[in-house]
Scaffold this active site. Sequence first.
Site, PDB file in Angstrom:
ATOM      1  N   MET A  33       0.823  -1.200   0.000  1.00  0.00           N
ATOM      2  CA  MET A  33       0.000   0.000   0.000  1.00  0.00           C
ATOM      3  C   MET A  33       0.867   1.264   0.000  1.00  0.00           C
ATOM      4  O   MET A  33       0.637   2.183  -0.779  1.00  0.00           O
ATOM      5  CB  MET A  33      -0.929  -0.017   1.222  1.00  0.00           C
ATOM      6  CG  MET A  33      -1.846   1.169   1.336  1.00  0.00           C
ATOM      7  SD  MET A  33      -3.146   0.927   2.596  1.00  0.00           S
ATOM      8  CE  MET A  33      -2.189   0.520   4.047  1.00  0.00           C
ATOM      9  N   PRO A  44       6.621   5.654  -1.996  1.00  0.00           N
ATOM     10  CA  PRO A  44       7.664   6.613  -1.605  1.00  0.00           C
ATOM     11  C   PRO A  44       7.147   8.038  -1.412  1.00  0.00           C
ATOM     12  O   PRO A  44       7.591   8.751  -0.521  1.00  0.00           O
ATOM     13  CB  PRO A  44       8.652   6.538  -2.777  1.00  0.00           C
ATOM     14  CG  PRO A  44       8.472   5.164  -3.335  1.00  0.00           C
ATOM     15  CD  PRO A  44       7.017   4.858  -3.178  1.00  0.00           C
ATOM     16  N   ILE A  76       7.436  -2.608   2.398  1.00  0.00           N
ATOM     17  CA  ILE A  76       6.549  -3.773   2.257  1.00  0.00           C
ATOM     18  C   ILE A  76       7.107  -4.958   3.043  1.00  0.00           C
ATOM     19  O   ILE A  76       8.105  -5.566   2.653  1.00  0.00           O
ATOM     20  CB  ILE A  76       6.362  -4.148   0.775  1.00  0.00           C
ATOM     21  CG1 ILE A  76       5.933  -2.919  -0.033  1.00  0.00           C
ATOM     22  CG2 ILE A  76       5.339  -5.275   0.661  1.00  0.00           C
ATOM     23  CD1 ILE A  76       4.704  -2.204   0.487  1.00  0.00           C
ATOM     24  N   GLU A  92      -5.764  -4.774  12.067  1.00  0.00           N
ATOM     25  CA  GLU A  92      -4.332  -4.548  11.910  1.00  0.00           C
ATOM     26  C   GLU A  92      -3.755  -3.833  13.129  1.00  0.00           C
ATOM     27  O   GLU A  92      -2.700  -4.212  13.651  1.00  0.00           O
ATOM     28  CB  GLU A  92      -4.071  -3.734  10.645  1.00  0.00           C
ATOM     29  CG  GLU A  92      -2.600  -3.465  10.386  1.00  0.00           C
ATOM     30  CD  GLU A  92      -2.358  -2.753   9.061  1.00  0.00           C
ATOM     31  OE1 GLU A  92      -1.206  -2.362   8.803  1.00  0.00           O
ATOM     32  OE2 GLU A  92      -3.321  -2.589   8.282  1.00  0.00           O
ATOM     33  N   GLY A 115      25.262  -1.042  31.017  1.00  0.00           N
ATOM     34  CA  GLY A 115      25.926  -1.066  29.721  1.00  0.00           C
ATOM     35  C   GLY A 115      25.588  -2.278  28.885  1.00  0.00           C
ATOM     36  O   GLY A 115      25.570  -2.198  27.641  1.00  0.00           O
TER      37      GLY A 115
END
Length: 380
Positions: free
Chosen positions: A126, A129, A158, A243, A341
């Site tokens: 979907m 860019p 994707i 979703e 750390g």
Amino acid sequence: MHRTLFDSDHEDFRSMVRRFFADRAVPRYDKWMEEGHPDREFWLEAGALGLLGVQIPEEHGGGGESSFLYNVILTEEAQHAGLALGGVRVHTDICMPYFLELTTPEQQARWLPKLASGEAISALAMSEPGAGSDVKAMSTRAVRDGDHYVVNGSKTFITNGLMADLVILAVKTDPGAGRKGISLLVVETDTPGFERGRRLDKIGLKSQDLAELSFSDMRVPVANLLGEEGSGFGYLTRNLAQERLSIAVNSQAAAARAVETTVEYVMQRQAFGTTVGSFQNTKFELAACATDVEAGQSLLDRALLAHEKGELTPADAAKVKLFCTELQGRVVDRCLQLHGGYGYILEYPIARAYADARVTRIYAGSSEIMKTIIAKDIGL
């Protein structure tokens, strides 16, 4: 707190999934992170066990179940095992509803058995860019030519893009019609004109492939149209609630796992002649995290019950995604701090969890978009 969502069948399924991940995924996970995705064998093994097609009708090789809670268990158990398997969630939670709800009997016979068995991996294409979350601004074009559509354009971000055999592709079939000009095509990735671009190098989710796709005069049969031409925008938005719920499940499970692993770590880590877990600050931090996790679980379970009844609203899905993803970020960050750390070293699970968490507040609608949806729902 005791959860009441799951019955004995669900728990039997959970036990099976936990054994499968421990035996067949955990030993190979480091290799998958190096390669950028699980191997094909894993998908076939998961399919053979019935994990990929729980909702697919039995006549097409699936489990014939209607409940989303089996998908929830898959996600929770993956996180319990320290596995980021977002590609599986895309296949089962995000793509599967399109194949179950929008396909014709002929399409189901062609695609569902392969999706259930793991022979075919699915993806949803979907984002573009230049469009991002603005679906109406997409420019990938499909022009009708007889019994085919000729597709030109590109997609990005994707998931499963490198591995997918079936791609649900959002295209503009009528550029002048706005949201009514968007349609969905199922593309078989051996189609001439379909090209996979580079694998995108992410800061986290290393075992989940993310790719660019491009299409050059790609001819897709009209028989591969999902639903009605021009109805794609509605189909895409209709599935957004599940979703976003799926992402919330994953974030919640990741936060719970972070607390569990951190408790184990501070109980054995020595500093100043005692365990880190004996320090008051450690106790306070983990007590706060544990409370956060319980609050998130209560909200999520309410949303899951509503979804099972078909009552989960887009605004409520936005609330649970917003809360659980932000919760994941807070909890994982605090848990990493308690590792000192070592929390910044990737061989420690908390470091990978930290990197994996960040994108959940971005994909499938950023936190800002969730707030916009919620604000509109309360009348603002």
